[in-house]
Design an enzyme around this catalytic site. Sequence first.
Site, PDB file in Angstrom:
ATOM      1  N   GLU A 169       0.818  -1.225   0.000  1.00  0.00           N
ATOM      2  CA  GLU A 169       0.000   0.000   0.000  1.00  0.00           C
ATOM      3  C   GLU A 169       0.847   1.269   0.000  1.00  0.00           C
ATOM      4  O   GLU A 169       0.828   2.037   0.971  1.00  0.00           O
ATOM      5  CB  GLU A 169      -0.937  -0.004   1.214  1.00  0.00           C
ATOM      6  CG  GLU A 169      -1.900  -1.157   1.226  1.00  0.00           C
ATOM      7  CD  GLU A 169      -3.005  -1.002   2.275  1.00  0.00           C
ATOM      8  OE1 GLU A 169      -2.858  -0.182   3.192  1.00  0.00           O
ATOM      9  OE2 GLU A 169      -4.024  -1.711   2.151  1.00  0.00           O
ATOM     10  N   GLU A 320      -6.465  -8.135  -0.059  1.00  0.00           N
ATOM     11  CA  GLU A 320      -6.832  -8.153   1.359  1.00  0.00           C
ATOM     12  C   GLU A 320      -8.308  -7.811   1.495  1.00  0.00           C
ATOM     13  O   GLU A 320      -8.804  -6.883   0.853  1.00  0.00           O
ATOM     14  CB  GLU A 320      -6.019  -7.114   2.151  1.00  0.00           C
ATOM     15  CG  GLU A 320      -4.529  -7.387   2.156  1.00  0.00           C
ATOM     16  CD  GLU A 320      -3.737  -6.362   2.956  1.00  0.00           C
ATOM     17  OE1 GLU A 320      -4.347  -5.545   3.674  1.00  0.00           O
ATOM     18  OE2 GLU A 320      -2.505  -6.379   2.846  1.00  0.00           O
TER      19      GLU A 320
HETATM   20  C1  GAL Z   1      -4.000  -2.919   5.361  1.00  0.00           C
HETATM   21  C2  GAL Z   1      -2.541  -3.354   5.350  1.00  0.00           C
HETATM   22  C3  GAL Z   1      -2.347  -4.624   6.145  1.00  0.00           C
HETATM   23  C4  GAL Z   1      -3.051  -4.538   7.477  1.00  0.00           C
HETATM   24  C5  GAL Z   1      -4.509  -4.202   7.248  1.00  0.00           C
HETATM   25  C6  GAL Z   1      -5.341  -4.133   8.493  1.00  0.00           C
HETATM   26  O1  GAL Z   1      -4.136  -1.604   4.958  1.00  0.00           O
HETATM   27  O2  GAL Z   1      -2.121  -3.586   4.030  1.00  0.00           O
HETATM   28  O3  GAL Z   1      -0.958  -4.853   6.328  1.00  0.00           O
HETATM   29  O4  GAL Z   1      -2.446  -3.550   8.248  1.00  0.00           O
HETATM   30  O5  GAL Z   1      -4.586  -2.955   6.614  1.00  0.00           O
HETATM   31  O6  GAL Z   1      -6.688  -3.847   8.192  1.00  0.00           O
END
Ligand code: GAL
Length: 681
Positions: A169, A320
């Site tokens: 990110e 994710e």
């Molecule tokens: C995302 C990030 C992950 C984790 C996640 C938690 O933005 O890529 O590493 O921190 O948030 O929701």
Amino acid sequence: MSRTAVSTLLLVASLFAVTAQAAGTPVPALGVAWYPEQWPEQQWAPDLKLMQAAGVRMVRIGEFGWTAMEPREGVYTLDWMERAIAAAAAHQMVVVIGTPTDAPPAWMSQRYPEILRLDENGRPLRHGARRHFSYTSAKYREFCRLIVEQMARRFGNNPNVVGWQIGNEYADDSTDPDAVRLYHDYLKNKYGTIENLNQQWATAYWSQTYDRWDQIPLGTGHGNPGLLLEYKRFVTTQWRAFQKNQIDAIRLYAPKRQFITTNLGGLGWANRYNRTDISADLDLITWDAYVGQGHNEPYRMGATHDLVRGWKRQNFWVMEIQPGFVDWAGVSNSLDPGETRAMVWQAVGHGAEAVAFWQWRSALNGQEQYHGCLIGPDGTPLPFYAEAKQIGADFAKAAAAIQGTAPVSQVAILHDYDSRWAIDIHRQSNRYDQIEVLLGYYRPLKDLTQSVDIIDPRAPLESYQMLFAPSLNVIPEELGRRLRAYVEAGGHLVLGPRSGMKDEYNSLDIRRQPGPLVPALGARVEQFYPLLEDVPVQGAWGSGKATIWAETLAPRPGTETTLTYGEGNGWLTGHPAAVTKTLGKGRITYIGALLDAPLMRAAVKSLLDTTGLRPRVLAVPEGVEVNRRVGNGREVYVLVNHSPRAAKVTLAGPMRDVLNGGEIREAAMGPYGVVVATPAR
Ligand code: GAL
């Protein structure tokens, strides 16, 4: 331009390719983020066994694990990773390797403070969180190249590794000396002479005139709009260079069979840099789809998937997604039972080829202990595990139907980073939220056509029968020419408020709005007015309210007025609010106001009718979303009930129920239910 549904379908299908899916990855694939370095090795096999039982087919590893890979400078320890990849393979899982460059190790932060990011006040970040590196630091890029080369040499030929994710990110820019030097080089390269820059930015204003490049400040705070817009473009070039440094290191050893991606965050819409440009160097786009507080907002989430699909105009991965809840929202509430599954299927309906949960299991300590995951600190399933397992089972059943298909749209919304930045630099009304403005168009378009692309204005446009440009503030000459050619060839362009106000340097266009398109439209904007109160508006599309923003238009003969302001604001009363004109084989329309939702819907409906666009749509109750993917001579419907109430949809004909088996004519969905259906043969 062909305007038949069939040719459009074929054309769009060919432009909007399915992703370059790595060999060996199932479609759709269920994945998880797994951090083996955080656990004793005896724990790996029991974890992987539970993953496999849930239908997980992909794990992402390595991200943030730099210290485990290079505990001391130049000492590389990758054996554990090799064993983790082998262990995953033994459980029928492919691996995506994350490069660890979002979290440099403590020895590096201490010995080489020049790698640390400086914030907008010039203060260095401290070690102890992540993202404390400078994306422009030459020393940091060198360290990145070295570690990534080591990883690629070791795993570039590993058959169980299907792809690479660079960093995590990308987010913050830096004000360190390397950033300043690169910025001045960038400006010199782009503007050629300091006189040219002074002229384009009108620096006579407030004594901003520069004699030397090194006098020009970074565009981090307030400043000249030309400077601020150019700074955003500079930041984009630097994230791209940061990324390219690693792409080159990976490609020294990794064959094309292994894709290269990065997981883009910021809930998709973040605009710290141009995501279309970042995507140009990647093989596959992946993004992180989180809800945070509250519940999934289906239109917003759906539009975000469409935005992401537009960056490369191909299918994508959700790298994710939250397993129920996050740990960073005001109230990190859980989604309802079944709601995450509905969200996952929504992603697939919009073109996702894989969806991965963040994360499998929380580290026992560290900043994210509270985050949702699939198994608990004791290594046994949490309540959410069962829902994930159902998704795993769904995906296995749906693979044959989904593989090789992609969404196809006849209409597109233009989303332009230059315009986003230009308006954000000076909003004029804090009520003018560009994402909301875009969604104001998206909602009725999605309902009425059931498939919408969101694309960069530089993308090929010919395959779309209609283009909507909600706030296309910056229209350089070249884009003006392309849009005009699109209309003359038979397309229908609908411009929203604030369109064509600025040139590429963020200077006011002396033709007024919509700049280069004033002659094509046969009208120009006389004045813009941010509104505190709604104003009545009526005309051919019906009547309702102009809200938040209103512009008066002055049409010339031959340009028709479709909406007029009523009594309310004295400056607006009786003036045209929207105009339309045929041009060549097409039509151009300008809507100068934001319209309330019912009038917006009526306007969009009328515009679709005028264009002769009659998409095939299924009638659905509120809360149910229809998505359709086509390809390889197949078509598959993904129906998602986003509501906690049961719902029924009558299908276009007899269909095969992919998840439950059997033939159905009606989709009966429980709360947050999903039906995947293909035409029965
Ligand atoms: C995302 C990030 C992950 C984790 C996640 C938690 O933005 O890529 O590493 O921190 O948030 O929701």
